[in-house]
Design an enzyme around this catalytic site. Structure first.
Site, short mmCIF file in Angstrom:
data_model
loop_
_atom_site.label_atom_id
_atom_site.label_comp_id
_atom_site.label_asym_id
_atom_site.label_seq_id
_atom_site.Cartn_x
_atom_site.Cartn_y
_atom_site.Cartn_z
N GLY A 1 -3.42 7.19 -1.53
CA GLY A 1 -2.04 6.97 -1.38
C GLY A 1 -1.46 7.25 -2.59
N SER A 2 -0.25 6.51 -2.59
CA SER A 2 0.60 6.64 -3.71
C SER A 2 0.43 5.77 -4.98
CB SER A 2 2.02 6.16 -3.50
OG SER A 2 2.13 4.94 -3.34
N GLY B 1 1.45 2.13 -4.72
CA GLY B 1 0.81 1.53 -3.57
C GLY B 1 -0.45 1.14 -4.19
N GLY B 2 -1.22 2.18 -4.72
CA GLY B 2 -2.61 1.90 -5.18
C GLY B 2 -2.54 0.69 -6.52
N GLU C 1 -7.08 6.11 -4.95
CA GLU C 1 -7.03 7.63 -5.20
C GLU C 1 -5.92 7.97 -5.16
OE1 GLU C 1 -5.90 10.74 -4.51
OE2 GLU C 1 -7.35 11.43 -3.28
N CYS D 1 -3.81 16.04 -2.19
CA CYS D 1 -3.99 15.21 -3.53
C CYS D 1 -4.19 16.35 -4.55
CB CYS D 1 -5.29 14.20 -3.49
SG CYS D 1 -5.24 13.43 -2.17
N GLU E 1 3.58 13.68 -10.50
CA GLU E 1 3.39 14.56 -8.96
C GLU E 1 4.62 14.31 -8.29
OE1 GLU E 1 0.60 12.40 -6.45
OE2 GLU E 1 0.27 14.28 -5.53
#
Lengths: 525, 525
Positions: free
Chosen positions: A240-241, A244-245, A264, A301, A392
């Site tokens: 995810g983002s 969040g990670g 990731e 991704c 990103e």
């Protein structure tokens, strides 16, 4: 199979206090039924069952666990078209893509079944006793990899099948012998429930303890946080983002017993366009670039978010061709209103940036939540002086960095954050330069690819879908491919213990028939 | 070789502002010369050189890097008796122990040289292209493990040779292709400098970039913190206290780019004494227990600090025999006044604890900084209700937990923190019980051993010197044995790239002749 909106804790359907519903991003309409939000009580129940199931599941005969993985694939197939129809409604992704993704999901499970049976994932290593060695005898030492314990899996929005409830993280964790508790992604709760019911059916058919798998739907960060904080969870898989990670990494590192988080997170996937390739086939590459960039509305991704090349007429031809292609590429349907909102914000910020030139915009979408493609350009100096240009923007947005010479290309690469992939586009005359650049790219990424586009990720033995921080939170691993199983294992050594006490793979008669390293040399069974 | 007190940054001797001196723990006397404290400027210089040296060192031919490791061993041998004499003075350890440790240090370096040449550490994996596969062709995918980058190593006080400047962490990091910056342990700075000069000599003889190795002596936490915080450092090896290890983990996790810390921290190494063994040979086991406990004044990570057994006359015989042996075992010389101070404090606290019975104390030492051995006992209830009783007291102190039945033994084990080792002492009649207990122990430790004592750690392929938190900060690894190299590696995949651009191990002609997994099957060269 019925979608009921329940929380699946082991074999039990539970209900919660509040509910939420999925949204069809293509229409903006709310979908039925309502889903129950899992609560801390559900987290506790799921983790208790997982911990209870762990020893049994860890110690299953290899073939039994492998057959269980294959059975999950069969149960997913048995969901039939209901799964595809629901996933289309919840994700906005087209049928062909989701059918392909279903095939990949089933293929991953079967691939891990074959990995399990083959056995080298255990890395069985035996140093036989040397009772007569002077000055001290050597004991009998036998090492193998064992499962870490229950694993929390967070599904990804952009792969509602292949990286969600029974996706790559779940498949590799189950293969390792770890029970799994899935925090369902709120963007595709019905798809998630269908797959969760398929996994549950496989658990029941195999006669395994129900706690091997639980599914917790929900929309809140608190739910995910409670799951990661639970003392019985021993590792976390997340796609995810970056935000969040990193939030999960923080919770995991502040536990009384910190645990590994495999998140990731984000990558711009630099593409280096070399001079001869730009000269010889710049226009064709420009078209191919847009095809890769806009595939699936750029929601990969490994989307090519950054091109680095030497300024000049060859690059101008590449850009012109890309601009023409972009002008003809319809806006892509995005996964959720939130993702579309972030995309638009990111693109608007780049378009308004003083040092950024807009090379092309795609057509405006005709429906809701559609991504209008965007190609930007900046000088190497501008790119180097504002880190935001290297972040990103999830979706079909990309930036071309125009460098004055190869030294500037190298400087740009040296300044990059960790990446999932890096690509070199080159012709034979470029190879000397490519040989200089590839080591720099390999230092900053998990996969370096030549004359292709990064958006395809093969599920195989040699694949690495990982990379240095912040592409992932742990660059020593991969989340795609068979090596992903290693994330959920740790080595244990047994010293001077009799066969009946040892795990089967370490016993003298090698009942699984796995290859073993004995005194430093690989031996076949 | 002269001990000058310098800071060794690459090929340069540097001096600092303040200085410190080593202390002979056996006499309390200060030793000459004075050592310069490395400063942030020295950290910066060492890390800059290490980063500069990294690509060259990482890409060295395997045989060249292997020969370099062997050359370090030769240079250490060439230090001759000066090294042993200085290490004796700085550590209080006896000659025979240090000569053995020197042999182990050299052996480790040579073992990693053989690992390098054998090549399976790279895990070379090739999925050949399938150009005709439908619906999509498979690209050519080639994966191998590569070095992470410069590594910071923190030496241990209790192994001034084998786990210090050129010890296990340094050997495995260099083997992986990572330059090393050592933060020297202040308890043995002269020993450290001698070994550092040996490594430097090997760097020069091999014609390697000087930044492959630097040595930073110092006494402050700030020095270690600055080293771990430096952006060019990509991993950390540490052996020491829990507090020290956790402090480094925190610094590493708060960096803009977090990095892995491999901290081997603390363990009480539970020993489970089974009923038949206690009955048949309790007295002999009691004696052997004290021998393991008091060896080297108990200053081993794998010291048996906890015995769990059923209460009753057999355990009483074990304890009585242990008490008698302890009464005859002279106090052991400790490594530093600080370690001795902490030991005494820990033992005094246990002796004063209301729920703890003192089973035996050894003789009071005749010199300074000597450890008076101690054996305590407590009921399972008392042990379970105060976590402090399960904490490591570094030195020859141990506690016997008296359980009422095997269920209570299991409960105690289930409540244990992660451990480096766990031991089962059993006779044939115990095997059914042992088979139940070993999985519980394996879940909480890196090595389970039978009918021996944990204090011996073999350096070999199958060894695991690791274990779940807080035994280490990363239970997925080992710091002893050949698998330790994996800590400093990450996988990289190369897709569709021509031979001349690939790392040698991935090229079609396999110039290193390493075993490779091709399409899932291991192939010999």
């Amino acid at each position: 199979m019925q979608i009921t909106g329940a929380i699946l804790v082991g074999a039990n359907d539970r209900t919660g206090g509040s509910t939420f519903q999925a949204v069809d991003p293509a229409s903006g309409e709310t979908l039925s039924p309502a889903f129950h939000e899992a609560s801390p009580t559900d987290v506790d129940a799921a983790c208790a069952l997982a911990a209870e199931a762990f020893p049994t599941f860890r110690d299953l005969a290899l073939d039994v666990r492998a057959a269980f993985l294959e059975s999950i694939a069969e149960e997913i197939a048995a969901l039939g078209d209901d799964l595809i129809v629901r996933a289309m409604a919840e994700s906005g992704l087209p049928r062909a893509r989701l059918e392909g993704e279903r095939g990949r999901t089933m293929g991953q499970l079967k691939l891990f079944a074959s990995v399990l049976r083959e056995g080298s994932w255990m890395d069985v290593t035996i140093d036989p006793a040397m009772p007569d060695r002077a000055p001290l005898p050597r004991p009998d030492l036998r090492r193998l990899n064992v499962a870490l314990g229950p694993v929390a899996v967070f599904g990804a929005s952009n792969f509602p099948l292949a990286f969600s409830v029974a996706g790559g993280d779940t498949a590799s964790a189950l293969a390792a012998g770890c029970p799994v508790v899935v925090k369902g992604h709120p963007a595709h709760p019905g798809t998630g429930e269908l797959v969760a019911r398929a996994v549950r059916a496989a658990v029941a058919k195999a006669g395994l303890p129900a706690g091997v798998f639980s599914y917790l739907p929900g929309t809140t960060n608190e739910l995910g946080g409670a799951l990661v904080a639970d003392a019985r969870i021993k590792a976390v898989g997340f796609t995810g983002s970056r935000g969040g990670g990193l939030a999960l990494v923080k919770i995991a590192s502040e536990r009384p017993e910190p645990i590994p988080v495999y998140a990731e997170m984000s990558s711009v996937n630099p593409v280096v366009l070399f001079p001869a390739a730009a000269r010889n086939r710049g226009a064709a590459l420009g078209e191919a670039y847009v095809a890769s960039l806009t595939q699936g509305a750029g929601q990969f991704c490994t989307n090519p978010g950054l091109v680095i090349a030497l300024e000049g007429s060859d690059l101008a031809a590449f850009e012109a061709s890309a601009a023409a292609a972009m002008g003809k590429t319809p806006a892509g349907q995005m996964l959720t209103p939130a993702i579309h909102g972030l995309y638009s914000k990111g693109v608007d910020a780049l378009a308004a940036h003083a040092a950024v030139e807009t090379v092309a915009r795609g057509p405006v979408g005709e429906g809701v939540n559609q991504a209008q493609g965007a190609i930007f350009a900046a000088s190497a100096d501008a790119f180097a002086s504002d880190p935001v240009l290297g972040h990103e923007v999830f979706g079909s947005s990309s930036i071309v960095v125009r460098a004055r010479d190869m030294d500037e290309v190298k400087r740009i690469i040296r300044g990059l954050e960790g990446q999932l992939t890096a690509t070199v586009l080159f012709d034979e005359e470029d190879e000397e330069l490519v040989a200089e650049i590839v080591p720099l790219l390999a230092e900053r990424s998990g996969r370096v690819l030549g004359n292709g586009w990064p958006t395809g990720v093969e599920v195989s033995h040699a694949m690495v879908h990982g990379g240095p921080f912040p592409a992932t939170s742990d660059g020593r691993t991969t989340s795609v491919g068979t090596l992903a199983i290693a994330r959920f294992l740790r080595p244990v050594c047994y010293q001077n213990l009799p066969d009946r006490v040892l795990p089967p793979a370490l016993r003298s008669d090698n009942p699984y028939g796995v290859a073993r390293r004995v005194d430093g040399t690989m031996t076949q069974a």
